[in-house]
Design an enzyme around this catalytic site. Sequence first.
Site, mmCIF file in Angstrom:
data_model
loop_
_atom_site.group_PDB
_atom_site.id
_atom_site.type_symbol
_atom_site.label_atom_id
_atom_site.label_comp_id
_atom_site.label_asym_id
_atom_site.label_seq_id
_atom_site.Cartn_x
_atom_site.Cartn_y
_atom_site.Cartn_z
ATOM 1 N N SER A 1 0.853 -1.196 0.000
ATOM 2 C CA SER A 1 0.000 0.000 0.000
ATOM 3 C C SER A 1 0.881 1.235 0.000
ATOM 4 O O SER A 1 1.957 1.249 0.602
ATOM 5 C CB SER A 1 -0.872 0.009 1.255
ATOM 6 O OG SER A 1 -1.356 1.320 1.493
ATOM 7 N N HIS B 1 -13.600 -2.928 0.167
ATOM 8 C CA HIS B 1 -12.598 -2.489 1.132
ATOM 9 C C HIS B 1 -12.692 -3.298 2.432
ATOM 10 O O HIS B 1 -12.416 -2.800 3.521
ATOM 11 C CB HIS B 1 -12.735 -0.991 1.413
ATOM 12 C CG HIS B 1 -11.406 -0.294 1.581
ATOM 13 N ND1 HIS B 1 -10.713 0.257 0.535
ATOM 14 C CD2 HIS B 1 -10.636 -0.069 2.670
ATOM 15 C CE1 HIS B 1 -9.588 0.794 0.976
ATOM 16 N NE2 HIS B 1 -9.509 0.606 2.267
ATOM 17 N N ARG C 1 -14.650 -1.892 5.418
ATOM 18 C CA ARG C 1 -14.072 -0.815 6.233
ATOM 19 C C ARG C 1 -14.539 0.584 5.830
ATOM 20 O O ARG C 1 -14.171 1.552 6.482
ATOM 21 C CB ARG C 1 -12.541 -0.882 6.173
ATOM 22 C CG ARG C 1 -11.964 -2.053 6.940
ATOM 23 C CD ARG C 1 -10.501 -2.263 6.621
ATOM 24 N NE ARG C 1 -9.591 -1.316 7.235
ATOM 25 C CZ ARG C 1 -9.049 -1.449 8.439
ATOM 26 N NH1 ARG C 1 -9.349 -2.489 9.190
ATOM 27 N NH2 ARG C 1 -8.186 -0.554 8.895
HETATM 28 C C1 LIG Z 1 -5.596 -2.567 8.147
HETATM 29 C C2 LIG Z 1 -6.061 -2.429 6.744
HETATM 30 C C3 LIG Z 1 -5.538 -1.408 5.957
HETATM 31 C C4 LIG Z 1 -5.940 -1.273 4.630
HETATM 32 N N1 LIG Z 1 -5.359 -0.298 3.859
HETATM 33 C C5 LIG Z 1 -5.625 -0.266 2.534
HETATM 34 C C6 LIG Z 1 -4.882 0.599 1.693
HETATM 35 O O1 LIG Z 1 -3.989 1.302 2.129
HETATM 36 N N2 LIG Z 1 -5.202 0.616 0.373
HETATM 37 C C7 LIG Z 1 -6.196 -0.176 -0.161
HETATM 38 O O2 LIG Z 1 -6.452 -0.128 -1.368
HETATM 39 N N3 LIG Z 1 -6.888 -1.024 0.627
HETATM 40 C C8 LIG Z 1 -6.616 -1.106 1.941
HETATM 41 N N4 LIG Z 1 -7.279 -2.005 2.733
HETATM 42 C C9 LIG Z 1 -8.280 -2.904 2.134
HETATM 43 C C10 LIG Z 1 -7.617 -4.189 1.628
HETATM 44 O O3 LIG Z 1 -6.770 -3.949 0.544
HETATM 45 C C11 LIG Z 1 -8.662 -5.209 1.156
HETATM 46 O O4 LIG Z 1 -9.495 -4.606 0.199
HETATM 47 C C12 LIG Z 1 -9.520 -5.777 2.288
HETATM 48 O O5 LIG Z 1 -8.803 -5.907 3.488
HETATM 49 C C13 LIG Z 1 -10.038 -7.139 1.849
HETATM 50 O O6 LIG Z 1 -10.956 -7.648 2.721
HETATM 51 P P1 LIG Z 1 -10.586 -8.699 3.898
HETATM 52 O O7 LIG Z 1 -9.918 -7.910 4.942
HETATM 53 O O8 LIG Z 1 -11.922 -9.211 4.311
HETATM 54 O O9 LIG Z 1 -9.702 -9.764 3.318
HETATM 55 C C14 LIG Z 1 -6.910 -2.156 4.073
HETATM 56 C C15 LIG Z 1 -7.419 -3.180 4.878
HETATM 57 C C16 LIG Z 1 -7.001 -3.330 6.181
HETATM 58 C C17 LIG Z 1 -7.560 -4.470 6.989
#
Ligand SMILES: Cc1cc2nc3c(=O)[nH]c(=O)nc-3n(C[C@H](O)[C@H](O)[C@H](O)COP(=O)(O)O)c2cc1C
Length: 405
Positions: free
Chosen positions: A127, A297, A300
């Site tokens: 990221s 996401h 989130r």
């Molecule tokens: C702690 C955390 C930080 C994340 N930061 C980013 C990020 O910087 N950029 C991004 O595109 N997605 C980010 N995501 C989303 C993840 O890339 C991904 O889409 C998501 O975690 C997938 O779902 P899952 O956690 O159920 O596997 C983040 C997820 C988490 C858990």
Amino acid sequence: MHDMTAKPASSIRSLENQKNHRRFPTTAWMRREAPRHVPRFAYEYGDTGAGNDVGIADNWSAFDAVKIVPRYGVMPSLPPVEVELFGTKYAAPIGIAPMGGPSLVWPGADLLMAKAAQRARVPYTLSVAGGATIEDAAAAAPDVFWLQLYRFWHEDHKIGFDLVRRAQAVNVKVLTLTLDVPVRTTRSRETYAGLAGEFRPTPRMIYEMMIRPRWLWALLRKGYPRFATISQYANSTNTNEVIKYARQRMGGAFSWEEVARYRDAWKGPMTVKGILHPADAEKAVSLGIEGIWMSNHGGRQIEALMPSIDCLPGVAAAVGKKATILLDSGIRSGQDVMRALALGADACFAGKSFLWATAALGDAGPDQLIALYIDELRASLGQIGALSPAEARNATIRHPGKIEF
Ligand SMILES: Cc1cc2nc3c(=O)[nH]c(=O)nc-3n(C[C@H](O)[C@H](O)[C@H](O)COP(=O)(O)O)c2cc1C
């Protein structure tokens, strides 16, 4: 003299894996164990969803609801799961999703994940809000390294295009633009844990750190969590300075016009991440984007977003023949990967489960989880009679959540 009793590193790793597998037969066991080894605020940061976490629960139940009718009599043994994505061969259609700040959950997590992905030959995505520089991550994962960018709009995307230049210089395999964070939303557990703004440890957070010696030891070895990917622009390694600097220059979702500019600037394969609607997928493909990364996401952003797995058939029908379809949000097992493959995805990515694994198992976590996903995927494909990941698409499927667009 050669020591015949010495075991090669890979076999030691696999014995270690077997031991860990008995302790953590599924990701749910890792998640249960994780809070015991990292400060509470760190666990909450990695695990929280938006609002009251309904989006996370919905992602999980959407996967659970997908059922497959098996076919027997075709499978002599476990099927191979190697795939080719954007011209590169990978050991399996499962990769590590980009995560900002994973080194808060486990100090040094970015490079641990990068190295594990390289060893296993599965995609690793850094990221732009990560804790390693692009150059260090590329050195750790030279054959499997992907990079994700948020929208650094300041001074006509000066930082954004410099990141593209740096990515090109270290041969990033795939560049990803994240579109699904147009606004900052509230994650209640992160807010309650004291992490909604700058990182200022309160007495409670310090206490939480003091009672987690394994985490503290990792902190001593790997250093304080940093936003190393972008710290050079802020001219500072101070975490709060970098956060402040980035917040003034970053934000909003890329417009299609901006996507087209990045498409022009970047010379390799490119994906857009966060797509759920077939019309958006078609728009991206019309701009020359090779990969559609479906995601909400990981629950989130807001709770009301549709699970990506339920939007997958619509997107696959629209662009599946013209683009590579990647999917995340809710993956917790090799069975989930199989479900997504059956519904039209070419590969899946996981986020939170890699944080649970790392919190529960420390440095060995990412290796262990990749091995678990691959073993489960092979067994799942074998069980339904699919001779390869692509063959999962021939399966007969019940998918009650499927959206008609
Ligand atoms: C702690 C955390 C930080 C994340 N930061 C980013 C990020 O910087 N950029 C991004 O595109 N997605 C980010 N995501 C989303 C993840 O890339 C991904 O889409 C998501 O975690 C997938 O779902 P899952 O956690 O159920 O596997 C983040 C997820 C988490 C858990």
